[in-house]
Design a protein around this motif. Structure first.
Motif, PDB file in Angstrom:
ATOM      1  N   TRP A 243      -1.083   9.906   7.594  1.00 14.09           N
ATOM      2  CA  TRP A 243       0.193  10.296   6.986  1.00 14.09           C
ATOM      3  C   TRP A 243       0.712  11.637   7.266  1.00 14.09           C
ATOM      4  N   PHE A 244       1.835  11.624   7.865  1.00 13.64           N
ATOM      5  CA  PHE A 244       2.479  13.092   8.017  1.00 13.64           C
ATOM      6  C   PHE A 244       3.848  13.135   7.143  1.00 13.64           C
ATOM      7  N   CYS A 245       4.004  14.055   6.387  1.00 12.11           N
ATOM      8  CA  CYS A 245       5.282  14.098   5.427  1.00 12.11           C
ATOM      9  C   CYS A 245       6.552  14.485   6.154  1.00 12.11           C
ATOM     10  N   LEU A 246       6.524  15.629   7.013  1.00 12.81           N
ATOM     11  CA  LEU A 246       7.866  15.912   7.566  1.00 12.81           C
ATOM     12  C   LEU A 246       8.445  14.944   8.542  1.00 12.81           C
ATOM     13  N   ASP A 267       8.559   3.543  -1.100  1.00  5.34           N
ATOM     14  CA  ASP A 267       7.540   2.407  -2.180  1.00  5.34           C
ATOM     15  C   ASP A 267       6.082   3.181  -1.995  1.00  5.34           C
ATOM     16  N   LEU A 268       5.755   3.432  -0.514  1.00  2.00           N
ATOM     17  CA  LEU A 268       4.410   4.083  -0.239  1.00  2.00           C
ATOM     18  C   LEU A 268       4.265   5.398  -1.110  1.00  2.00           C
ATOM     19  N   ILE A 269       5.155   6.061  -1.150  1.00  2.00           N
ATOM     20  CA  ILE A 269       4.982   7.392  -2.019  1.00  2.00           C
ATOM     21  C   ILE A 269       4.867   7.348  -3.454  1.00  2.00           C
ATOM     22  N   VAL A 277       1.268  13.228  -3.276  1.00  2.00           N
ATOM     23  CA  VAL A 277       1.927  14.296  -4.313  1.00  2.00           C
ATOM     24  C   VAL A 277       0.997  14.980  -5.089  1.00  2.00           C
ATOM     25  N   GLY A 278       0.206  14.369  -5.847  1.00  2.00           N
ATOM     26  CA  GLY A 278      -0.800  15.072  -6.940  1.00  2.00           C
ATOM     27  C   GLY A 278      -0.229  15.765  -8.038  1.00  2.00           C
ATOM     28  N   LEU A 321      12.803  18.271   1.757  1.00  3.53           N
ATOM     29  CA  LEU A 321      12.982  16.945   2.738  1.00  3.53           C
ATOM     30  C   LEU A 321      12.691  15.926   1.977  1.00  3.53           C
ATOM     31  N   LEU A 322      11.709  15.792   1.120  1.00  3.92           N
ATOM     32  CA  LEU A 322      11.441  14.766   0.492  1.00  3.92           C
ATOM     33  C   LEU A 322      12.540  14.323  -0.606  1.00  3.92           C
ATOM     34  N   THR A 323      13.393  15.508  -1.064  1.00  2.00           N
ATOM     35  CA  THR A 323      14.584  15.404  -2.037  1.00  2.00           C
ATOM     36  C   THR A 323      15.747  14.501  -1.277  1.00  2.00           C
TER      37      THR A 323
END
Length: 414
Positions: A243-246, A267-269, A277-278, A321-323
């Motif tokens: 998994w790569f976030c960006l 859904d995966l996040i 996220v942790g 980016l997540l937001t």
């Protein structure tokens, strides 16, 4: 977002001037469209002059030229245009030429049979050897977004028309390729697990000849029954399931991901919150490379030990980016939860560049403090949640004309 567009305009024009410099690394000339990875401003106190010194890779660790900076320049130009309504900057001859040079470098035809962009290890935000050579998701998503941004700004003149036609053709092929072959969910994982190998001709289902035994054990536990994501890389006989976030966030923002795929990424996040996220948002890559594989892949890079830096470290800059992706998919509560987590530590810890550990509990072993992009990432995330209309600067709506019928490749039938 702050109502200070002149700063952005000046940055765009200054960096565009740097593109025009002659670019050499050990006497070898780089492509004309290459943009610098970074630059320094040297001040002469005697003459009271500032001089800009650009780095196109000749000073970088590993001597790798950036592929992503040109894409970000185009994306920022579109953000400026969208925010201000000022079309004159993008229409300037030098900006039109700058876009064309960047795209000409990427749209060049060669021996590659895939519409994805072939690039070296260390050519993007993950700027050290991390086994992302070939067709990394981050570069493909940025490439797609830059192509779409350029399409909205290029003039239909003699020079621009040819570039526009090439972009249109590439976008069709790229979107189909990415949505078909980079996408992974529970069903697709099960299909790959059952693949036959050594298939020839156009009837082949396992087109890249991926050996099912090469699927890593961790992915079977990681993949939820609901949810999915774009994997890190696809090339002959090789799939990087990390998994790569960006790359996944940009896939949502650019509409490279279909609406259904965008929802599945969210859904995966949610389903894998602890892993991705942790305690400190946000994992740049998951999982970390360890032991003998780490030695081979990273070249024993001491900065990229497991769960550190680019090897599974947590980067606060990724919050924005997540937001943005959360707002676009109608899931702002996910972003709010991540921001609340970050607020418990960031200020107290002095805005470090990255965090270490499986859950991101520790300040990175070599993390610099008071990093502008850690601070900016947090501020942009907060401002976007407060006023979601800012999303228009960075998000692209789905292109209805480019919505191919994606039929999932089924594996062999019993």
């Amino acid at each position: 977002m702050n109502g200070e567009p002149e700063i952005v305009k000046n940055f765009l024009l200054k960096t565009l001037q740097l593109q025009g410099w002659e670019k050499k690394v050990d006497r070898f000339k780089l492509g004309e469209g290459a943009m610098p990875a970074s630059f320094k401003v040297l001040h002469d106190p005697v003459r009271k002059l500032d001089t800009i010194i650009a780095d196109f890779g000749e000073s970088a660790i590993g001597r790798v030229a950036p592929v992503d900076s040109g894409f970000w320049w185009i994306i920022l130009l579109r953000a400026y245009t969208k925010s201000t309504g000022d079309l004159s900057l993008a229409e300037r001859p030098e900006c039109q030429k700058g876009m064309r040079l960047i795209l000409t470098l990427c749209l060049a035809e060669g021996f590659d049979t895939f519409p994805t962009l072939l690039c070296a290890d260390g050519c993007s935000m993950i700027d050290r050897r991390m086994d992302v050579y070939g067709y990394p998701i981050e570069i493909q998503a940025l490439f797609y977004m830059a192509l779409r941004c350029a399409l909205s700004m290029l003039k239909q003149d003699a020079e621009g028309k040819d570039c526009i036609e090439r972009i249109e053709k590439r976008l069709h092929a790229l979107s189909y390729h990415m949505r078909s072959y980079f996408w992974l969910d529970f069903q697709q994982l099960n299909d790959i697990y059952r693949y036959k190998t050594e298939e020839y001709s156009h009837t082949a289902v396992n087109k890249f000849n991926v050996i099912p035994d090469s699927i890593p054990d961790w992915i079977f536990d990681f993949m939820p029954t609901r949810g999915g994501y774009f994997i890190g890389n696809v090339s002959p006989a090789r799939m990087d399931f990390r998994w790569f976030c960006l790359g996944n966030c940009i896939a949502i923002l650019s509409s490279l991901a279909t609406p259904e795929q965008s929802v599945a990424i969210m859904d995966l996040i949610e389903a894998r919150w602890d892993e991705l996220v942790g305690e400190m948002p946000l994992k740049i890559a998951y999982p970390a490379i360890e032991k003998h594989e780490w030695r081979i892949v990273t070249g024993c890079d001491p900065k990229n030990t497991r769960w550190s830096y680019h090897n599974g470290g947590s980067w606060p800059v990724l919050l924005w980016l997540l937001t943005a992706a959360c707002i676009k998919t109608g899931r702002p509560q996910i972003a709010r939860q991540a921001i609340d987590l970050a607020e418990t530590r960031l200020l107290k810890d002095g805005w470090p560049e990255y965090y270490d550990g499986k859950l991101g509990r520790f300040i990175g072993k070599q993390a610099r403090k008071y990093q502008t992009w850690s601070i900016a990432g947090y501020l942009v995330a907060k401002m976007m949640l407060e006023d979601p209309s800012h999303l228009g600067m960075i998000a692209l709506e789905e292109d209805k004309q480019r919505k191919p019928m994606i039929k999932r490749s089924s594996s062999w039938n019993c």
